[in-house]
Design a protein around this motif. Structure first.
Motif, PDB file in Angstrom:
ATOM      1  N   ILE A 248       0.869  -1.206  -0.005  1.00 25.05           N
ATOM      2  CA  ILE A 248      -0.013   0.093   0.010  1.00 25.05           C
ATOM      3  C   ILE A 248       1.034   1.139   0.004  1.00 25.05           C
ATOM      4  O   ILE A 248       1.813   1.048   0.636  1.00 25.05           O
ATOM      5  CB  ILE A 248      -1.103  -0.075   1.176  1.00 25.05           C
TER       6      ILE A 248
ATOM      7  N   THR B  62      -4.286   8.752  -0.249  1.00 24.84           N
ATOM      8  CA  THR B  62      -5.584   7.916  -0.314  1.00 24.84           C
ATOM      9  C   THR B  62      -5.112   6.688   0.124  1.00 24.84           C
ATOM     10  O   THR B  62      -5.683   5.768   0.584  1.00 24.84           O
ATOM     11  CB  THR B  62      -5.949   8.071  -1.668  1.00 24.84           C
ATOM     12  N   GLY B  63      -3.818   6.211  -0.470  1.00 23.76           N
ATOM     13  CA  GLY B  63      -3.174   4.814   0.187  1.00 23.76           C
ATOM     14  C   GLY B  63      -3.330   4.399   1.659  1.00 23.76           C
ATOM     15  O   GLY B  63      -3.848   3.618   2.150  1.00 23.76           O
TER      16      GLY B  63
ATOM     17  N   VAL C 281      -7.076   3.932   2.417  1.00 24.71           N
ATOM     18  CA  VAL C 281      -7.291   2.403   2.295  1.00 24.71           C
ATOM     19  C   VAL C 281      -6.783   1.621   3.376  1.00 24.71           C
ATOM     20  O   VAL C 281      -7.370   0.652   3.846  1.00 24.71           O
ATOM     21  CB  VAL C 281      -6.891   1.969   0.716  1.00 24.71           C
TER      22      VAL C 281
ATOM     23  N   PHE D 248      -3.027   1.292  -3.732  1.00 22.60           N
ATOM     24  CA  PHE D 248      -4.085   2.139  -4.542  1.00 22.60           C
ATOM     25  C   PHE D 248      -3.406   2.605  -5.741  1.00 22.60           C
ATOM     26  O   PHE D 248      -2.170   3.044  -5.635  1.00 22.60           O
ATOM     27  CB  PHE D 248      -4.325   3.319  -3.571  1.00 22.60           C
TER      28      PHE D 248
ATOM     29  N   GLN E  67      -9.410  -5.905  -4.284  1.00 24.63           N
ATOM     30  CA  GLN E  67      -8.848  -4.684  -4.076  1.00 24.63           C
ATOM     31  C   GLN E  67      -9.939  -3.571  -4.268  1.00 24.63           C
ATOM     32  O   GLN E  67     -10.716  -3.594  -5.141  1.00 24.63           O
ATOM     33  CB  GLN E  67      -7.860  -4.572  -5.004  1.00 24.63           C
TER      34      GLN E  67
ATOM     35  N   GLY F 133      -8.298  -0.334  -5.102  1.00 28.73           N
ATOM     36  CA  GLY F 133      -7.500   1.000  -5.598  1.00 28.73           C
ATOM     37  C   GLY F 133      -7.266   0.773  -7.164  1.00 28.73           C
ATOM     38  O   GLY F 133      -6.657   1.833  -7.360  1.00 28.73           O
TER      39      GLY F 133
ATOM     40  N   HIS G 120     -12.894   5.880   0.975  1.00 27.33           N
ATOM     41  CA  HIS G 120     -11.734   4.837   0.748  1.00 27.33           C
ATOM     42  C   HIS G 120     -11.505   3.799   1.897  1.00 27.33           C
ATOM     43  O   HIS G 120     -11.170   2.800   1.869  1.00 27.33           O
ATOM     44  CB  HIS G 120     -10.528   5.446   0.300  1.00 27.33           C
TER      45      HIS G 120
END
Length: 409
Positions: free
Chosen positions: A38, A47-48, A51, A111, A132, A134, A318
């Motif tokens: 990630i 954003t990673g 998640v 992501f 997933q 992403g 997310h």
């Protein structure tokens, strides 16, 4: 966190050292390991990390609130074995291959389609599984893979609900311009948007291709001012969306609606743009007010409450999509009655259940069913995000036309 550091959470790891069979298949370990990488650092980290927090929330809830999960009459705890890929596809591929070699069988996605594409190719070839949230590029789902599943619809199928919203505005949207970055996700999404818009009678004045890495868009914005579309649509990632919005302000490039498919949902967007962030529209695949509920977490609102009570990072959709990947894995394994990989794969392909995230169902190619898992439209209104479409889920009317930059207080 140092990008070379292995993130491990969940149950004790004493049973994960023997590497003869996939870790997920060793029932005697009573631990289900989810591997993957990630972006904890680098350009996709904003954003990673969202998640990642979703993955962590699901593991924490199942272990601590449910006491594990029962599959085939045996209770297992969960753990994450995730590396920081630093937003680098080559690094991610190396890390995923290492985990395949070590025997990991269940993978969670990174992501960004540019990372999911090479990593899912590795897991597919090795006979492993990936669920997933992403990667939405059409390339993930149109090359014959049978062991990769995406919570989101593929990129080219993500714009139907957006056109519905645009056609419902007053005055009705007649013209748009589209800016996209030339990467595996954004180009497919832009192509799908153009197709849907033109099919519904909306004129696309400009269809502008940006490099995957861009630091200045002032020349592009000159074109936008000359075209003067009702709506500017940007199928761009978070940082590029911030760049475009900032330079729109500095060049006084005004449109009736700025719609960026990624970016406005993040805390970073609000911090970077301040008062100018208001009225930006974005896609969102989940909201706490959505009327969804199921066996894990309970309702959408209860997921939000649990997350907020246990994590400091501000909520974005997310987090929910990340948590839903693990919930979907567990539901498939429960239906299969085993952790054997092929049986879980078949259960994933046939899955159809409702949880806090919505109704989870995949197409025959593995992407999210577009009629069930397509995006809602959200708009920044003051300090909060409001649902403006679909109408039956809306929490506010759209601000349209948006005030000019010079009129925002």
């Amino acid at each position: 966190m140092d990008r070379r550091t292995l993130l491990k959470t969940g149950a004790a790891l004493a049973a994960t050292t023997a590497l003869g069979a996939p870790l997920v298949a060793r029932a005697q370990a009573k631990t289900i390991t989810f591997g993957g990488s990630i972006p904890m650092t680098g350009k996709a980290a904003e954003t990673g990390l969202n998640v990642l927090r979703g993955y962590e929330a699901a593991v924490k809830y199942v272990n601590e609130e449910m006491g594990g999960v029962e599959i085939g009459g045996e209770t297992s705890m969960l753990e994450l074995s995730l590396f920081d890929d630093a937003s680098d596809p080559s690094r991610a591929a190396t890390l995923i291959q290492r985990q395949v070699d070590e025997g990991v069988g269940f993978f969670l996605g990174s992501f960004g389609s540019s990372i999911v594409l090479p990593t899912c190719s590795i897991t597919e070839a090795a006979g492993r599984l990936m669920v997933q949230a992403g990667g939405g590029s059409d390339q993930i789902f149109t090359q014959g893979r049978k062991r990769v599943f995406g919570i989101f619809p593929r990129a080219s199928r993500q714009f139907v609900s957006s056109v519905d919203m645009l056609k419902g505005l007053s005055p009705e949207v007649a013209t748009v311009s589209v800016i996209y970055t030339n990467d595996p996700f954004s180009k497919f999404q832009a192509d799908g948007a153009k197709k849907e818009l033109e099919a519904r009678g909306v004129e696309v004045l400009d269809f502008i291709d940006l490099p995957a890495e861009v630091s200045d868009v002032t020349n592009v914005l000159t074109t936008i001012r000359q075209s003067n579309p009702d709506v500017l649509i940007c199928t761009t990632h978070d940082q590029t969306s911030i760049l475009i919005a900032r330079q729109m302000v500095s060049t006084d490039t005004n449109v009736k609606m700025l719609y960026q498919t990624l970016g406005p949902q993040t805390e970073a967007y609000g911090k970077a743009l301040g008062k100018y962030a208001s009225a930006a529209v974005t896609q969102a695949y989940w909201d706490a007010s959505a009327p969804y509920e199921g066996d894990y977490f309970g309702s959408a609102q209860k997921f939000a409450d649990y997350y907020s009570a246990n994590f400091e990072r501000p909520m974005a959709y997310h987090m929910a999509s990340g948590a839903s990947c693990i919930v979907t894995y567990l539901e498939a394994a429960k239906q299969a009655g085993t952790l054997e990989l092929n049986a879980v794969r078949d259960a994933l392909a046939a899955i159809d259940f409702e949880c806090f995230y919505g109704r989870i169902k995949f197409t025959e190619d593995g992407d999210g069913d577009p009629s069930l898992l397509g995006p809602m439209l959200m708009q920044r209104q003051g300090e909060s995000m409001a649902i403006i479409s679909p109408q039956d889920a809306a929490t506010a009317e759209a601000i349209y036309p948006a005030p000019a930059w010079s009129e925002r207080g």
